[in-house]
Design a protein around this motif. Sequence first.
Motif, mmCIF file in Angstrom:
data_model
loop_
_atom_site.group_PDB
_atom_site.id
_atom_site.type_symbol
_atom_site.label_atom_id
_atom_site.label_comp_id
_atom_site.label_asym_id
_atom_site.label_seq_id
_atom_site.Cartn_x
_atom_site.Cartn_y
_atom_site.Cartn_z
ATOM 1 N N SER A 181 0.868 -1.166 0.000
ATOM 2 C CA SER A 181 0.000 0.000 0.000
ATOM 3 C C SER A 181 0.910 1.222 0.000
ATOM 4 O O SER A 181 1.837 1.298 -0.804
ATOM 5 N N GLN A 182 0.703 2.154 0.893
ATOM 6 C CA GLN A 182 1.616 3.281 1.029
ATOM 7 C C GLN A 182 1.986 3.449 2.496
ATOM 8 O O GLN A 182 1.271 3.004 3.383
ATOM 9 N N ILE A 183 3.160 4.035 2.725
ATOM 10 C CA ILE A 183 3.549 4.482 4.056
ATOM 11 C C ILE A 183 3.489 6.003 4.024
ATOM 12 O O ILE A 183 4.122 6.631 3.171
ATOM 13 N N LEU A 184 2.703 6.597 4.919
ATOM 14 C CA LEU A 184 2.534 8.042 4.922
ATOM 15 C C LEU A 184 3.672 8.698 5.698
ATOM 16 O O LEU A 184 3.970 8.313 6.834
ATOM 17 N N ASN A 185 4.297 9.663 5.076
ATOM 18 C CA ASN A 185 5.399 10.406 5.685
ATOM 19 C C ASN A 185 4.891 11.808 6.017
ATOM 20 O O ASN A 185 4.673 12.619 5.121
ATOM 21 N N VAL A 186 4.671 12.073 7.294
ATOM 22 C CA VAL A 186 4.145 13.375 7.700
ATOM 23 C C VAL A 186 5.237 14.281 8.251
ATOM 24 O O VAL A 186 4.966 15.212 8.994
ATOM 25 N N SER A 187 6.480 13.989 7.880
ATOM 26 C CA SER A 187 7.562 14.855 8.344
ATOM 27 C C SER A 187 7.496 16.225 7.691
ATOM 28 O O SER A 187 8.052 17.186 8.201
ATOM 29 N N THR A 188 6.834 16.316 6.536
ATOM 30 C CA THR A 188 6.562 17.613 5.917
ATOM 31 C C THR A 188 5.087 17.665 5.561
ATOM 32 O O THR A 188 4.490 16.654 5.176
ATOM 33 N N PRO A 189 4.430 18.811 5.679
ATOM 34 C CA PRO A 189 2.985 18.877 5.429
ATOM 35 C C PRO A 189 2.613 18.547 4.003
ATOM 36 O O PRO A 189 1.513 18.073 3.746
ATOM 37 N N GLN A 190 3.516 18.766 3.045
ATOM 38 C CA GLN A 190 3.181 18.498 1.655
ATOM 39 C C GLN A 190 2.891 17.022 1.422
ATOM 40 O O GLN A 190 2.048 16.660 0.601
ATOM 41 N N THR A 191 3.588 16.141 2.140
ATOM 42 C CA THR A 191 3.388 14.716 1.905
ATOM 43 C C THR A 191 2.010 14.260 2.359
ATOM 44 O O THR A 191 1.365 13.458 1.692
ATOM 45 N N GLY A 206 -0.653 8.603 -3.861
ATOM 46 C CA GLY A 206 -0.128 9.616 -2.965
ATOM 47 C C GLY A 206 1.378 9.514 -2.845
ATOM 48 O O GLY A 206 2.039 8.773 -3.548
ATOM 49 N N ALA A 207 1.935 10.281 -1.917
ATOM 50 C CA ALA A 207 3.389 10.327 -1.742
ATOM 51 C C ALA A 207 3.810 9.195 -0.811
ATOM 52 O O ALA A 207 4.066 9.393 0.366
ATOM 53 N N SER A 208 3.858 7.974 -1.331
ATOM 54 C CA SER A 208 4.224 6.831 -0.511
ATOM 55 C C SER A 208 5.701 6.889 -0.157
ATOM 56 O O SER A 208 6.534 7.239 -0.981
ATOM 57 N N ALA A 209 6.013 6.522 1.085
ATOM 58 C CA ALA A 209 7.397 6.553 1.556
ATOM 59 C C ALA A 209 7.994 5.162 1.625
ATOM 60 O O ALA A 209 8.940 4.929 2.371
ATOM 61 N N TYR A 210 7.456 4.199 0.876
ATOM 62 C CA TYR A 210 8.057 2.869 0.822
ATOM 63 C C TYR A 210 9.458 2.940 0.210
ATOM 64 O O TYR A 210 9.720 3.718 -0.698
ATOM 65 N N TYR A 241 9.027 -1.739 4.829
ATOM 66 C CA TYR A 241 10.391 -1.234 4.663
ATOM 67 C C TYR A 241 10.313 0.182 4.091
ATOM 68 O O TYR A 241 9.999 0.375 2.921
ATOM 69 N N ALA A 242 10.586 1.172 4.929
ATOM 70 C CA ALA A 242 10.390 2.571 4.539
ATOM 71 C C ALA A 242 11.640 3.170 3.908
ATOM 72 O O ALA A 242 12.761 2.680 4.093
ATOM 73 N N GLY A 243 11.429 4.263 3.177
ATOM 74 C CA GLY A 243 12.526 5.051 2.640
ATOM 75 C C GLY A 243 12.997 6.074 3.658
ATOM 76 O O GLY A 243 12.980 5.823 4.875
ATOM 77 N N TYR A 244 13.374 7.246 3.187
ATOM 78 C CA TYR A 244 13.977 8.269 4.046
ATOM 79 C C TYR A 244 12.939 9.299 4.502
ATOM 80 O O TYR A 244 11.924 9.514 3.841
ATOM 81 N N TYR A 245 13.238 9.960 5.636
ATOM 82 C CA TYR A 245 12.369 11.040 6.098
ATOM 83 C C TYR A 245 12.285 12.137 5.040
ATOM 84 O O TYR A 245 11.211 12.649 4.749
ATOM 85 N N ASN A 246 13.423 12.496 4.485
ATOM 86 C CA ASN A 246 13.458 13.391 3.335
ATOM 87 C C ASN A 246 13.764 12.537 2.112
ATOM 88 O O ASN A 246 14.867 12.013 1.982
ATOM 89 N N PRO A 247 12.796 12.338 1.206
ATOM 90 C CA PRO A 247 13.011 11.412 0.087
ATOM 91 C C PRO A 247 14.194 11.767 -0.801
ATOM 92 O O PRO A 247 14.681 10.904 -1.537
#
Length: 470
Positions: A181-191, A206-210, A241-247
């Motif tokens: 599915s997606q992992i939601l990254n709320v470290s920035t409001p745009q995501t 959406g802006a998936s952080a996988y 398995y997530a990516g980075y806080y800042n993609p």
Amino acid sequence: YVRICSLYGAGFYYIPGTDTCIKLGGYLRVDTTFNGSANYNSPAWNGPAGQGNRYRNQYIAYSRQDLNIDTRTATEYGVVRTFFDATFNWGSGGSYGVSTGIAGGALGVYYAFIQFAGFTMGKAVSQFSTPWTGYPGNATSFLIGGEDDVTGINQLAYTASFGNGVTASISLEDQSAYRQSQILNVSTPQTIASSLVLGALNQNSGASAYGGNSVPDIVGQLRVDQAWGLFQLSGALHDVYAGYYNPLNETSGHPSTVWGGAVMAALSIKNIPTGPGDSINMDATWANGASRYVIGGVSPNSFGMFGSTGLPGVYQSVAFGASADGIFGLNGSIEKNTAWGFRGAFNHNWNPYWTTSLFGSYSSETYTANGRALFCAGLAQAFAGAGGTTSCNPNFTIAQIGTRTAWTPVKNLTFSAEVMYTQLHSSMSGVTGPVTLGSATNGITKPPGVSYEFKDQGTLVGSIRANRTF
């Protein structure tokens, strides 16, 4: 001259000069969907169809030719089987009517696998799935509430048979196509704005952080298949398995990897007292950190539907749903979402030529308390200065009910009609302040600086089909 091969059932013959038997088959299918968002009776639950604007298609035409090749060779180790299934597709497409590929169509490879000595290697239906996959009695490809990978998933599986219809399987399965599915990254409001709003309205996940694939899903199954019907238990482990806080910056760090999973129980009862050949098929699934096992198949990860409102000074009503495996949490963690669903169908034969099915499903997805807080904080930042909502809660449910009637005037030729109602219930409530959701450049046509009421939304979709199998 063709020599018939009777070892594996009707339709097989020997390839000249070999001891391998081959069977050719397929189908030609013609569909038209009304008031949907995509082919195969997809509800108007996102994109321009969910918005109800003039970029949506009022009808969607679709044609498909399927071809499959089945080979069997008897050896001292047992039968070696290969199976290949490809489709040639053409249609008016999704919301914008865009077709790509050969002559404006598209080529699909559904199955391509080898079976030998109990092993299955290649692209085949998941060992997690029931025999009816996502189709307990429906024609639509969008009855959610459980797992659906009817077009196959790459796997390495082993199945053991214990006799009397009892089998057990274990499998390693590629998670990238159907299971992420997606992992939601709320470290920035745009995501969070992209995942909730742009993802739902513009038909993207959406802006998936996988991150990339790390470990395949580990799947197990136990099945009892007998004359009275079928009972099945399935389980799966899913690597989140997530990516980075800042993609765009690998030094920004990343959350720790966590394991999700899913379990399913399924039951099929055949030849019930209502008539010869009647059946009931049903399955129930629970998942944590693996929401695609419930919000599965080709359904979107995000939903957005608009409707009318009776509130003064409010432009429209809206319901959102953002399905995710999890959300970036505190202290390097991932807050995993929990989802559960049920779907089933009653299938009745009126006579040898007419059949009717009544089907339905219910799906629910919830965020943890920390996940809800993080999601709502991100949403408030994304809509800073807009006033916010009375109550922010990203949990949502989707209920579906439908019926299908089919007429088979001659063998292997079927005409059918289907209708399905879908309701999206969002736990959001209240009224937003003036917000701007997007622009025509990303497919969102809502005017800037208007308010919306959060309200449940429903939609009715219908389709007709002609199908010739050979």
